[in-house]
Design a protein around this motif. Sequence first.
Motif, short mmCIF file in Angstrom:
data_model
loop_
_atom_site.label_atom_id
_atom_site.label_comp_id
_atom_site.label_asym_id
_atom_site.label_seq_id
_atom_site.Cartn_x
_atom_site.Cartn_y
_atom_site.Cartn_z
N GLN B 204 -1.37 -30.66 0.60
CA GLN B 204 -1.84 -31.55 -0.39
C GLN B 204 -2.24 -30.59 -1.60
O GLN B 204 -2.28 -31.14 -2.55
CB GLN B 204 -3.04 -32.36 0.41
CG GLN B 204 -3.75 -33.42 -0.33
CD GLN B 204 -2.74 -34.55 -0.60
OE1 GLN B 204 -2.41 -34.65 -1.59
NE2 GLN B 204 -2.09 -34.99 0.58
N GLN B 205 -3.09 -29.39 -1.15
CA GLN B 205 -3.68 -28.71 -2.33
C GLN B 205 -2.50 -28.32 -3.15
O GLN B 205 -2.52 -28.28 -4.48
CB GLN B 205 -4.27 -27.35 -1.69
CG GLN B 205 -4.80 -26.55 -2.55
CD GLN B 205 -6.02 -27.40 -3.46
OE1 GLN B 205 -6.89 -28.19 -2.82
NE2 GLN B 205 -5.92 -27.25 -4.83
N ARG B 211 1.26 -31.16 -9.50
CA ARG B 211 0.80 -32.10 -10.34
C ARG B 211 0.04 -31.77 -11.67
O ARG B 211 0.63 -32.39 -12.82
CB ARG B 211 0.06 -33.21 -9.46
CG ARG B 211 -0.12 -34.67 -10.33
CD ARG B 211 1.27 -35.21 -10.38
NE ARG B 211 1.09 -36.37 -11.02
CZ ARG B 211 2.14 -37.16 -11.55
NH1 ARG B 211 3.40 -36.59 -11.76
NH2 ARG B 211 2.05 -38.22 -12.12
N ARG B 212 -0.94 -30.95 -11.65
CA ARG B 212 -1.62 -30.43 -12.75
C ARG B 212 -0.80 -29.73 -13.47
O ARG B 212 -0.73 -29.83 -14.77
CB ARG B 212 -2.73 -29.65 -12.12
CG ARG B 212 -4.01 -30.62 -11.89
CD ARG B 212 -5.21 -29.81 -11.78
NE ARG B 212 -5.43 -28.90 -10.80
CZ ARG B 212 -5.64 -29.00 -9.50
NH1 ARG B 212 -5.97 -30.29 -9.23
NH2 ARG B 212 -5.58 -28.22 -8.59
N ASP B 222 8.56 -39.95 -1.70
CA ASP B 222 7.80 -39.32 -0.47
C ASP B 222 6.58 -38.67 -0.83
O ASP B 222 5.55 -38.74 -0.28
CB ASP B 222 9.07 -38.55 0.37
CG ASP B 222 9.26 -37.34 -0.39
OD1 ASP B 222 9.36 -36.46 0.48
OD2 ASP B 222 9.53 -37.50 -1.68
N LEU B 223 6.54 -37.81 -2.07
CA LEU B 223 5.57 -37.02 -2.19
C LEU B 223 4.49 -37.76 -3.10
O LEU B 223 3.49 -37.47 -2.82
CB LEU B 223 5.85 -35.86 -2.99
CG LEU B 223 6.67 -34.74 -2.13
CD1 LEU B 223 7.21 -33.56 -2.94
CD2 LEU B 223 6.04 -34.50 -0.87
N ARG B 228 -2.98 -37.62 -3.08
CA ARG B 228 -4.27 -38.19 -3.16
C ARG B 228 -4.54 -38.80 -4.48
O ARG B 228 -4.68 -38.24 -5.24
CB ARG B 228 -5.49 -37.50 -2.43
CG ARG B 228 -5.39 -37.08 -1.01
CD ARG B 228 -6.85 -36.80 -0.53
NE ARG B 228 -6.92 -35.04 -1.15
CZ ARG B 228 -6.79 -34.08 -0.50
NH1 ARG B 228 -6.59 -34.29 1.04
NH2 ARG B 228 -7.03 -32.87 -0.82
N GLN B 229 -5.14 -40.29 -4.38
CA GLN B 229 -5.52 -40.87 -5.57
C GLN B 229 -6.91 -40.21 -6.27
O GLN B 229 -7.80 -40.05 -5.26
CB GLN B 229 -5.61 -42.21 -5.24
CG GLN B 229 -4.39 -42.95 -5.32
CD GLN B 229 -3.21 -42.69 -6.12
OE1 GLN B 229 -3.66 -42.64 -7.27
NE2 GLN B 229 -2.12 -42.27 -5.56
#
Lengths: 209, 230
Positions: B204-205, B211-212, B222-223, B228-229
């Motif tokens: 997740q991290q 993403r950033r 899928d990802l 996490r929103q």
Amino acid sequence: MRWLFIAQDAHNLSDARRYALPSPSMDAAVDPDAMLMLAYARGDLAAFETLYARHRGMLYRFLLRSVRDPQRTDELFQETWSRVIGARARYQPQAKFSTWLLHIAHNLMIDGVRRQRPLADGDEAEVALAHLATPEREQPDHALSEFERRRHLQRAIEQLPEEQRTAVLLRLEQELSLEEIAAVTGVGRETVKSRLRYAMTRLREVLSE
Amino acid sequence: MTTPLPPTDPTAPDAQLPGEAELAALYRQLPRSEPDPALDAAVLHAAAQALAAGEHPLAVERRRGPRERGDWVRPKDQPLPNLDEVGVAPRRRTPPWLLGLGSAASLVLVAGLAWHLYRQPASVPATPASDAADTVAAPAADRPATAAAGVAAAKAAPPAETAPAAAPMAFHAAVEAQGVDPAQERELAAIRQLFAEHHDEEAQQRLEDFRRQHPQRELPEDLRLRLRQP
């Protein structure tokens, strides 16, 4: 159904459709009214006067009981005869003159309903029809029930759907055959018969109440 | 309001409509209205005037209202202009060989397109299937280790184990065809691998970091579902 166009002018097809009648089953060649119309087309004004005298009443009553508005009736009456006058040179006796005349009137009436204003309804129609002259031969005692029956009949005719009302007026007022009513209204014979059956059943119901 | 229809007899003559005689008799007693004398005079006057003027019938029956589309209009008595004089060139006829050439070119084009479309599915990797395997397997792996969940996870495990191995390869082939950065794809594959091995926090991290760092990069389905929103 084959259509016979009275007007042969190819440039004037839209107008010609207004004067077209379905091919009739009757022998229109012996129709004296058609002879009068042909005479008028040749310049005989007296023939038209005779023709007019023969049909003015029935046409007026048909229009009045259909549109139920005296002013509109006058307009349609005059317009119908104007069309007859205007079409004199193209007239060919393919159908009975009265059928043709009523066909023109019916088309104008339908056009008027679509384009201008709705038919008179309710109180307005009742007032218009109440102003019609009453026969003078009636005796007061007997006249009341007869008057009521006539009034019921008038009201019941007014309340019929438009197609049924037209059919029943053409039948009762003009005494046209099913084929002739079909030619005037532009529908099939069986449709006319069905409309008449519905209408007459409804009228009998009202009169027996 | 409906009225029951009486039984229809198609052979019945006109004069035998039920109840017609009674209705006709009553109808004949209705007031017999007549047109007004002024109306009679107007019609007869119009008839006489039409004869006197010798009007052409078409001129008499013009519409009263404004001209509408489709109305017949009497043409003016002017001859049509000669097309040669006003410089309008006559339309040339298309040569037949040009029509043949055009038809042949169209056929070649259609055949080429059909061949291209026929070949295209074979070159596209089975990405959706592997993605679906990941999506199905991953939630099962996240469940608490209850007895029932253990059985479900055990059943779901084989695709979860095989999918991560197949997915990166398939994805690489697809993204290389689209010209996407292979480094990003390797990172995404690694994140998938972490999820498959139940290292959810780390995965997740890394997914959030990815993403950033690459906000323009559209994440695979899928990802994106696992992200996490905020």
